[in-house]
Write a protein that holds these residues in place. Structure first.
Motif, short mmCIF file in Angstrom:
data_model
loop_
_atom_site.label_atom_id
_atom_site.label_comp_id
_atom_site.label_asym_id
_atom_site.label_seq_id
_atom_site.Cartn_x
_atom_site.Cartn_y
_atom_site.Cartn_z
N GLU A 118 -1.66 -112.56 -4.35
CA GLU A 118 -3.10 -112.61 -4.01
C GLU A 118 -3.92 -113.43 -5.00
O GLU A 118 -4.82 -114.17 -4.60
N GLU A 119 -3.63 -113.30 -6.29
CA GLU A 119 -4.40 -114.04 -7.29
C GLU A 119 -4.26 -115.55 -7.08
O GLU A 119 -5.23 -116.28 -7.07
N GLN A 120 -3.03 -116.00 -6.92
CA GLN A 120 -2.77 -117.43 -6.71
C GLN A 120 -3.34 -117.90 -5.38
O GLN A 120 -3.82 -119.01 -5.27
N HIS A 121 -3.27 -117.04 -4.37
CA HIS A 121 -3.73 -117.40 -3.03
C HIS A 121 -5.21 -117.78 -3.04
O HIS A 121 -5.65 -118.64 -2.28
N ARG A 122 -5.98 -117.15 -3.91
CA ARG A 122 -7.41 -117.47 -4.00
C ARG A 122 -7.64 -118.87 -4.55
O ARG A 122 -8.62 -119.54 -4.22
N VAL A 123 -6.74 -119.36 -5.40
CA VAL A 123 -6.90 -120.64 -6.07
C VAL A 123 -6.15 -121.77 -5.34
O VAL A 123 -6.69 -122.85 -5.15
N ASN A 124 -4.93 -121.50 -4.97
CA ASN A 124 -4.06 -122.51 -4.36
C ASN A 124 -3.20 -121.82 -3.31
O ASN A 124 -2.04 -121.50 -3.55
N PRO A 125 -3.75 -121.56 -2.13
CA PRO A 125 -3.09 -120.69 -1.15
C PRO A 125 -1.77 -121.21 -0.60
O PRO A 125 -0.92 -120.43 -0.18
N ASP A 126 -1.55 -122.51 -0.62
CA ASP A 126 -0.33 -123.04 0.01
C ASP A 126 0.69 -123.57 -1.00
O ASP A 126 1.77 -123.99 -0.63
N LEU A 127 0.36 -123.56 -2.28
CA LEU A 127 1.24 -123.98 -3.37
C LEU A 127 1.88 -125.36 -3.14
O LEU A 127 2.98 -125.64 -3.62
N GLY A 128 1.18 -126.22 -2.40
CA GLY A 128 1.64 -127.58 -2.20
C GLY A 128 2.60 -127.79 -1.04
O GLY A 128 3.15 -128.88 -0.89
N THR A 141 0.51 -113.14 2.14
CA THR A 141 0.16 -112.77 0.77
C THR A 141 0.78 -111.44 0.40
O THR A 141 1.13 -110.64 1.26
N SER A 142 0.90 -111.24 -0.90
CA SER A 142 1.39 -109.99 -1.46
C SER A 142 0.46 -109.62 -2.61
O SER A 142 -0.03 -110.51 -3.31
N PRO A 143 0.21 -108.34 -2.81
CA PRO A 143 -0.72 -107.93 -3.88
C PRO A 143 -0.27 -108.35 -5.27
O PRO A 143 0.91 -108.53 -5.53
N GLY A 144 -1.25 -108.50 -6.14
CA GLY A 144 -0.98 -108.72 -7.55
C GLY A 144 -0.95 -110.17 -7.97
O GLY A 144 -1.49 -111.05 -7.30
N THR A 145 -0.31 -110.39 -9.10
CA THR A 145 -0.15 -111.71 -9.69
C THR A 145 1.33 -112.08 -9.62
O THR A 145 2.16 -111.27 -9.21
N HIS A 146 1.65 -113.26 -10.10
CA HIS A 146 3.05 -113.67 -10.15
C HIS A 146 3.85 -112.69 -11.01
O HIS A 146 4.98 -112.34 -10.68
N GLU A 147 3.25 -112.23 -12.09
CA GLU A 147 3.94 -111.33 -13.01
C GLU A 147 4.06 -109.91 -12.47
O GLU A 147 5.01 -109.21 -12.78
N THR A 148 3.08 -109.44 -11.65
CA THR A 148 3.10 -108.05 -11.20
C THR A 148 3.63 -107.86 -9.77
O THR A 148 3.80 -106.74 -9.33
N MET A 149 3.89 -108.96 -9.09
CA MET A 149 4.33 -108.88 -7.71
C MET A 149 5.59 -108.04 -7.54
O MET A 149 5.71 -107.27 -6.58
#
Length: 182
Positions: A118-128, A141-149
């Motif tokens: 979710e955190e990354q999705h707000r900034v760069n939703p498709d990751l290129g 999407t999945s909750p959390g950050t890359h570290e907490t997913m």
């Protein structure tokens, strides 16, 4: 990235890939490599500032010891096997990331499903990944950050993955009852 290349190899050998699912994976290539290198340089500069601040705040005796230890580590003369192993691991990790980001994957001939935190999705939703998969790109999407997913939010991430696998399985075998899937 390795999964994509493995799928491409299997497909070239006649295998059918039912699902290509990437979890929190940024598309590699020249732009991603430059961004990763900038991020690496920023982290290194921050670390250098911290070390210099530590040296500046130390008394004369501590300064000599810190500089001596730092010099030995940078020259590869570290006697402590644990610290030497940490240094080797770090160098290997950096080589791996540089190699990974430098790789430029070819278009994928099928559909691609991407789960983004979710955190990354707000900034760069498709990751290129837009325009990469001929069969289309689906983003979840999945909750959390890359570290907490896969720590704090592991149940939600696992549920999302299972749901995607079940959907792909039912799409391949439409007569299969929902309870027979994973």
């Amino acid at each position: 990235i390795a999964a994509l290349e493995l799928a491409r190899t299997l497909m070239s050998e006649g295998e059918q890939i039912q699902l290509m699912l990437l979890v929190d994976t940024e598309r590699s290539g020249p732009d991603a490599a430059r961004a990763a290198e900038r991020n690496y340089i920023r982290r290194r500069l921050r670390h250098m500032r911290e070390v210099l601040a530590m040296i500046a705040q130390a008394d004369k005796r501590e300064k000599v010891q810190i500089v001596r230890t730092l010099f030995r580590r940078k020259m590869g003369w570290e006697n402590d096997p644990e610290i030497a192993e940490q240094d080797r691991y770090y160098e290997s990790k950096m080589k791996y990331w540089r190699m990974l980001y430098a790789h430029c994957p070819q278009r994928y001939p099928e559909r691609l499903v991407l789960i983004v935190n979710e955190e990354q999705h707000r900034v760069n939703p498709d990751l290129g990944w837009p325009g990469f998969a001929d069969g289309g790109l689906e983003i979840r999407t999945s909750p959390g950050t890359h570290e907490t997913m896969f720590t704090e939010h592991r149940r939600a991430a696992a549920k999302a993955i299972l749901q995607i696998i079940n959907e792909a399985t039912r799409a391949q075998q439409p007569d299969m009852p929902a309870e027979a899937a994973l």
